[in-house]
Structure formats: structure tokens, C-alpha cells
Scaffold this motif. Structure first.
Motif, PDB file in Angstrom:
ATOM      1  N   VAL A  48      31.888  60.233  94.990  1.00 35.13           N
ATOM      2  CA  VAL A  48      30.566  60.829  94.772  1.00 35.13           C
ATOM      3  C   VAL A  48      30.027  60.429  93.396  1.00 35.13           C
ATOM      4  CG1 VAL A  48      29.347  63.030  94.405  1.00 35.13           C
ATOM      5  CG2 VAL A  48      30.853  62.738  96.382  1.00 35.13           C
ATOM      6  N   GLU A  49      30.884  60.468  92.398  1.00 38.78           N
ATOM      7  CA  GLU A  49      30.452  60.092  91.052  1.00 38.78           C
ATOM      8  C   GLU A  49      29.913  58.656  91.043  1.00 38.78           C
ATOM      9  OE1 GLU A  49      30.024  61.657  88.242  1.00 38.78           O
ATOM     10  OE2 GLU A  49      29.544  59.819  87.152  1.00 38.78           O
ATOM     11  N   GLN A  50      30.675  57.755  91.685  1.00 44.90           N
ATOM     12  CA  GLN A  50      30.301  56.330  91.619  1.00 44.90           C
ATOM     13  C   GLN A  50      29.151  55.997  92.574  1.00 44.90           C
ATOM     14  OE1 GLN A  50      33.685  53.752  91.965  1.00 44.90           O
ATOM     15  NE2 GLN A  50      32.564  51.960  91.225  1.00 44.90           N
ATOM     16  N   TRP A  51      29.184  56.566  93.774  1.00 46.56           N
ATOM     17  CA  TRP A  51      28.170  56.219  94.781  1.00 46.56           C
ATOM     18  C   TRP A  51      26.870  56.989  94.549  1.00 46.56           C
ATOM     19  CZ3 TRP A  51      28.171  52.884  99.086  1.00 46.56           C
ATOM     20  CH2 TRP A  51      27.114  53.071  99.994  1.00 46.56           C
ATOM     21  N   TYR A  57      26.862  51.018  94.234  1.00 53.41           N
ATOM     22  CA  TYR A  57      27.204  50.992  95.663  1.00 53.41           C
ATOM     23  C   TYR A  57      28.258  49.954  96.038  1.00 53.41           C
ATOM     24  CZ  TYR A  57      23.004  53.813  95.714  1.00 53.41           C
ATOM     25  OH  TYR A  57      22.082  54.795  95.447  1.00 53.41           O
ATOM     26  N   SER A  58      28.111  48.730  95.554  1.00 58.46           N
ATOM     27  CA  SER A  58      29.047  47.681  95.966  1.00 58.46           C
ATOM     28  C   SER A  58      30.467  48.010  95.530  1.00 58.46           C
ATOM     29  CB  SER A  58      28.641  46.323  95.373  1.00 58.46           C
ATOM     30  OG  SER A  58      27.390  45.959  95.873  1.00 58.46           O
ATOM     31  N   ALA A  60      31.716  50.953  94.651  1.00 59.40           N
ATOM     32  CA  ALA A  60      32.213  52.159  95.321  1.00 59.40           C
ATOM     33  C   ALA A  60      32.614  51.836  96.758  1.00 59.40           C
ATOM     34  CB  ALA A  60      31.154  53.253  95.304  1.00 59.40           C
ATOM     35  N   ALA A  61      31.827  51.017  97.433  1.00 62.30           N
ATOM     36  CA  ALA A  61      32.148  50.656  98.815  1.00 62.30           C
ATOM     37  C   ALA A  61      33.464  49.887  98.870  1.00 62.30           C
ATOM     38  CB  ALA A  61      31.026  49.815  99.412  1.00 62.30           C
ATOM     39  N   ALA A  62      33.641  48.948  97.953  1.00 60.69           N
ATOM     40  CA  ALA A  62      34.871  48.132  97.955  1.00 60.69           C
ATOM     41  C   ALA A  62      36.097  49.003  97.753  1.00 60.69           C
ATOM     42  CB  ALA A  62      34.782  47.074  96.862  1.00 60.69           C
ATOM     43  N   LYS A  63      35.922  50.073  97.005  1.00 61.68           N
ATOM     44  CA  LYS A  63      37.080  50.899  96.669  1.00 61.68           C
ATOM     45  C   LYS A  63      37.348  52.014  97.678  1.00 61.68           C
ATOM     46  CE  LYS A  63      39.167  52.812  92.577  1.00 61.68           C
ATOM     47  NZ  LYS A  63      38.965  53.132  91.171  1.00 61.68           N
ATOM     48  N   TYR A  64      36.280  52.603  98.214  1.00 64.37           N
ATOM     49  CA  TYR A  64      36.471  53.832  98.998  1.00 64.37           C
ATOM     50  C   TYR A  64      36.128  53.709 100.483  1.00 64.37           C
ATOM     51  CZ  TYR A  64      36.643  55.724  94.293  1.00 64.37           C
ATOM     52  OH  TYR A  64      36.976  55.960  92.989  1.00 64.37           O
ATOM     53  N   VAL A  87      21.229  51.211 101.605  1.00 64.45           N
ATOM     54  CA  VAL A  87      21.042  52.389 100.747  1.00 64.45           C
ATOM     55  C   VAL A  87      20.374  52.043  99.411  1.00 64.45           C
ATOM     56  CG1 VAL A  87      22.316  54.111  99.405  1.00 64.45           C
ATOM     57  CG2 VAL A  87      22.879  53.735 101.798  1.00 64.45           C
ATOM     58  N   GLY A  88      20.774  50.937  98.803  1.00 60.13           N
ATOM     59  CA  GLY A  88      20.238  50.562  97.483  1.00 60.13           C
ATOM     60  C   GLY A  88      18.718  50.502  97.468  1.00 60.13           C
TER      61      GLY A  88
END
Ligand SMILES: *[C@@H]1O[C@H](CO)[C@@H](O)[C@H](O)[C@H]1NC(C)=O
Ligand SMILES: *[C@@H]1O[C@H](CO)[C@@H](O)[C@H](O)[C@H]1NC(C)=O
Ligand SMILES: *[C@@H]1O[C@H](CO)[C@@H](O)[C@H](O)[C@H]1NC(C)=O
Length: 161
Positions: A48-51, A57-58, A60-64, A87-88
Motif C-alpha cells: 500500500v505504501e509503495q503502490w 507502480y512498476s 510495486a508490481a514487480a515485488k508484490y 492505473v498510472g
């Protein structure tokens, strides 16, 4: 004696570091980590913090997010790449979130956010409420639903969403 105490402190510190799910993996989806309840809470709050707040977005998506995340937003295809791409540009027209609720049910592996966004000045966009639902498999987010509502012009509620 002092040395012993110091090394005990250091051992304790490194234990805390390695006991945390935050051993900073490239991705929580590959390979899949087994998840305990508090790890899901911790991982989701980082997501939530990152996204949501950093709008990163990129990364956060790669990680979660699973690269193959199952998507239920009617205008977005499956997969994390499609979600990032959609989303961006949409949220670029909005400030916020001005208000957020976050609920995690770690037993069911489900997490929900409600965010209130405000159209940027000059866009003419109204306030919007966005509810996102996420499903975890282990520590990886594998499915997403959302419900989005824009404030109607004649809204009777002064404090919507
Ligand atoms: C997304 O993936 C799910 C699960 O594999 C599948 O049932 C669904 O049809 C896919 N949606 C689209 C739009 O391809
Ligand atoms: C939303 O938040 C921003 C700053 O966080 C603030 O400047 C703005 O007035 C807020 N807008 C509304 C409608 O609450
Ligand atoms: C808002 O406006 C719409 C369209 O004019 C109307 O159908 C609706 O009843 C109105 N709602 C309220 C709460 O006044």
C-alpha cells in the motif's frame, strides 16, 4: 563481558532482521514464500505504501503482484503489466488519496483498501471513491477486484467515501 553483551545484541539484531519477511526479496511471488498472518499484514502495508502513496507502480508490481494476476476490473486485461499500464495514466489526473481505509483478513488471504481521490484542479474530475480487493496466494497478490464510484453532481453527502 562487554564484548559478550555486544555480540548478544548484534545476534539479536540480526535475528530480528532475518525473522522479518523483509529480507527484501526481488519478488514475493517468485519463488513463492509460505506466509504467516503477520507477514501478510506486513507485506500488504508495504505494498500500500509503495503502490497507493508513492505511486511507484512498476516497482510495486514487480515485488508484490503475480505477473499473471487475475484481473476483474472490466477495462483491464489480466497480468500485472496491464494493471500498471492502466492505473498510472488514470490516477495522474487525481490528487490523493485524501482518505484511506485498509482491512486485511490474513486467514482468508484477502485485503481491501478504500481510497478517496480528488480530481486535479482544471480537470473537472469529481471526487472518486475506489475500493480495491486483493487475494493472496502465500505472500503473492494473485487476484484483484475493484469498484469505483464518482461523486454525482447533486450528491447530498458532504463527506462522501
Ligand atoms: C484471466 O484469467 C482467468 C484465470 O485464468 C481467466 O478465467 C479469465 O478468463 C482471464 N481473463 C481474460 C480477460 O483473459
Ligand atoms: C486532499 O488533500 C490535499 C493534500 O493532502 C489537500 O490539499 C486537499 O485540499 C484535499 N482535498 C480535499 C477535497 O479534501
Ligand atoms: C440527482 O440527479 C439525478 C439526475 O437528474 C436524479 O435522477 C436523482 O434523483 C438526483 N438525486 C438526488 C439525491 O437528488
Amino acid at each position: 563481558m562487554l564484548l559478550k553483551k555486544l555480540s548478544a545484541v548484534i545476534a539479536c539484531l540480526s535475528l530480528r532482521t532475518s525473522a522479518s519477511p523483509v529480507h527484501q526479496p526481488q519478488s514475493f511471488c517468485s519463488p513463492s514464500y509460505p506466509a504467516s498472518g503477520w507477514e501478510i499484514r506486513d507485506i500488504f502495508s508495504q505494498y500500500v505504501e509503495q503502490w497507493v502513496y508513492q505511486r511507484d507502480y512498476s516497482a510495486a508490481a514487480a515485488k508484490y503482484l503475480s505477473p499473471n494476476i487475475i484481473q476483474h476490473n472490466p477495462q483491464i486485461a489480466n497480468g500485472s503489466a496491464a494493471m500498471v499500464a492502466a492505473v498510472g495514466p488514470i490516477l495522474a489526473n487525481y490528487d490523493g488519496p485524501n482518505f484511506s481505509l485498509v482491512v486485511v483478513d490474513e486467514e482468508k488471504g484477502l485485503a481491501v483498501t478504500l481510497n478517496r481521490y480528488v480530481g486535479k484542479p482544471g480537470t473537472g474530475l469529481p471526487i472518486a471513491g475506489v475500493t480495491d480487493f486483493y487475494r493472496f496466494d502465500g505472500t503473492c497478490i494473485v487476484e484483484h477486484w475493484d469498484v469505483i464510484e464518482s461523486l454525482p453532481p447533486n450528491s447530498t453527502n458532504p463527506d462522501p467515501f
